[in-house]
Design a protein around this motif. Structure first.
Motif, PDB file in Angstrom:
ATOM      1  N   TYR A  23       0.825  -1.208   0.000  1.00 39.31           N
ATOM      2  CA  TYR A  23       0.000   0.000   0.000  1.00 39.31           C
ATOM      3  C   TYR A  23       0.859   1.259   0.000  1.00 39.31           C
ATOM      4  O   TYR A  23       0.530   2.236  -0.665  1.00 39.31           O
ATOM      5  N   LEU A  24       1.936   1.255   0.749  1.00 35.63           N
ATOM      6  CA  LEU A  24       2.729   2.475   0.940  1.00 35.63           C
ATOM      7  C   LEU A  24       3.653   2.791  -0.227  1.00 35.63           C
ATOM      8  O   LEU A  24       4.013   3.962  -0.413  1.00 35.63           O
ATOM      9  N   ILE A  25       4.057   1.791  -1.016  1.00 37.05           N
ATOM     10  CA  ILE A  25       4.953   2.076  -2.144  1.00 37.05           C
ATOM     11  C   ILE A  25       4.190   2.495  -3.393  1.00 37.05           C
ATOM     12  O   ILE A  25       4.790   2.831  -4.404  1.00 37.05           O
ATOM     13  N   PRO A  30      -3.277  -2.259  -4.778  1.00 36.91           N
ATOM     14  CA  PRO A  30      -4.158  -1.559  -3.834  1.00 36.91           C
ATOM     15  C   PRO A  30      -4.967  -0.435  -4.492  1.00 36.91           C
ATOM     16  O   PRO A  30      -6.114  -0.195  -4.124  1.00 36.91           O
ATOM     17  N   LYS A  31      -4.371   0.216  -5.476  1.00 36.34           N
ATOM     18  CA  LYS A  31      -5.100   1.280  -6.175  1.00 36.34           C
ATOM     19  C   LYS A  31      -6.290   0.704  -6.942  1.00 36.34           C
ATOM     20  O   LYS A  31      -7.381   1.274  -6.919  1.00 36.34           O
ATOM     21  N   ALA A  32      -6.062  -0.420  -7.609  1.00 38.77           N
ATOM     22  CA  ALA A  32      -7.151  -1.058  -8.353  1.00 38.77           C
ATOM     23  C   ALA A  32      -8.247  -1.540  -7.400  1.00 38.77           C
ATOM     24  O   ALA A  32      -9.440  -1.426  -7.701  1.00 38.77           O
ATOM     25  N   ARG A  38     -14.707   1.566  -4.702  1.00 33.62           N
ATOM     26  CA  ARG A  38     -15.118   2.974  -4.664  1.00 33.62           C
ATOM     27  C   ARG A  38     -14.643   3.680  -3.397  1.00 33.62           C
ATOM     28  O   ARG A  38     -15.380   4.441  -2.764  1.00 33.62           O
ATOM     29  N   VAL A  39     -13.391   3.415  -3.064  1.00 28.54           N
ATOM     30  CA  VAL A  39     -12.724   4.080  -1.946  1.00 28.54           C
ATOM     31  C   VAL A  39     -11.760   5.083  -2.564  1.00 28.54           C
ATOM     32  O   VAL A  39     -11.041   4.742  -3.512  1.00 28.54           O
ATOM     33  N   PRO A  40     -11.729   6.317  -2.077  1.00 22.86           N
ATOM     34  CA  PRO A  40     -10.808   7.301  -2.669  1.00 22.86           C
ATOM     35  C   PRO A  40      -9.354   6.823  -2.603  1.00 22.86           C
ATOM     36  O   PRO A  40      -8.917   6.271  -1.594  1.00 22.86           O
ATOM     37  N   ARG A  41      -8.618   7.047  -3.672  1.00 25.15           N
ATOM     38  CA  ARG A  41      -7.207   6.642  -3.699  1.00 25.15           C
ATOM     39  C   ARG A  41      -6.398   7.340  -2.620  1.00 25.15           C
ATOM     40  O   ARG A  41      -5.366   6.831  -2.201  1.00 25.15           O
ATOM     41  N   SER A  42      -6.863   8.485  -2.188  1.00 23.68           N
ATOM     42  CA  SER A  42      -6.141   9.198  -1.127  1.00 23.68           C
ATOM     43  C   SER A  42      -6.155   8.423   0.191  1.00 23.68           C
ATOM     44  O   SER A  42      -5.362   8.699   1.087  1.00 23.68           O
ATOM     45  N   LEU A  47      -4.581   3.658   4.774  1.00 27.40           N
ATOM     46  CA  LEU A  47      -4.832   2.239   5.047  1.00 27.40           C
ATOM     47  C   LEU A  47      -3.521   1.481   5.208  1.00 27.40           C
ATOM     48  O   LEU A  47      -3.393   0.607   6.065  1.00 27.40           O
ATOM     49  N   GLY A  48      -2.527   1.848   4.403  1.00 27.61           N
ATOM     50  CA  GLY A  48      -1.209   1.244   4.539  1.00 27.61           C
ATOM     51  C   GLY A  48      -0.573   1.549   5.883  1.00 27.61           C
ATOM     52  O   GLY A  48       0.064   0.684   6.501  1.00 27.61           O
ATOM     53  N   MET A  49      -0.750   2.760   6.365  1.00 27.58           N
ATOM     54  CA  MET A  49      -0.202   3.125   7.680  1.00 27.58           C
ATOM     55  C   MET A  49      -0.917   2.363   8.797  1.00 27.58           C
ATOM     56  O   MET A  49      -0.283   1.974   9.784  1.00 27.58           O
TER      57      MET A  49
END
Length: 116
Positions: A23-25, A30-32, A38-42, A47-49
């Protein structure tokens, strides 16, 4: 019981730690998944943290048992939220979710059994 506690805790920490790094890199998976749910990419780095905090908390639980218990409980809640996100959009691809969820549940179970 100690061997089960150590093994399951390390396994859960490794699984969630690898997911956190993904998620963090900024990996495409995770983006897909965020787009599909329908979760914002921001939210992906956040979520990674959360995953990284859970992974670190599980390991810190070897020194501070309460922290390990709270981290495991937090991961269980995190993956319940992931289930809601899957079901909200009608996704039935739950094998990956199940692996992570039941690993977190196992970590919480052995943690509670060993320490409390």
């Amino acid at each position: 019981m100690f061997a089960a506690y150590v093994t399951v805790t390390i396994l859960a920490s490794v699984f969630t730690g690898i997911a956190a790094v993904t998620y963090l890199i900024g990996h495409d998976y995770p983006k897909a998944q965020a787009d599909m749910k329908r979760v914002p990419r921001s939210w992906v780095p956040v979520l990674g943290m959360l995953l990284a905090a859970g992974s670190s908390g599980l390991l810190a639980g070897f020194a501070l048992p309460l922290l390990g218990t709270l981290a495991a409980a937090g991961l269980v809640l995190y993956f319940l939220g992931a289930l809601v996100a899957h079901l909200r959009v009608g996704s039935r691809q739950l094998v990956g979710w199940a692996v992570f969820f039941f690993t977190a549940v196992a970590a919480l179970t052995v943690n509670l059994s060993y320490h409390w």
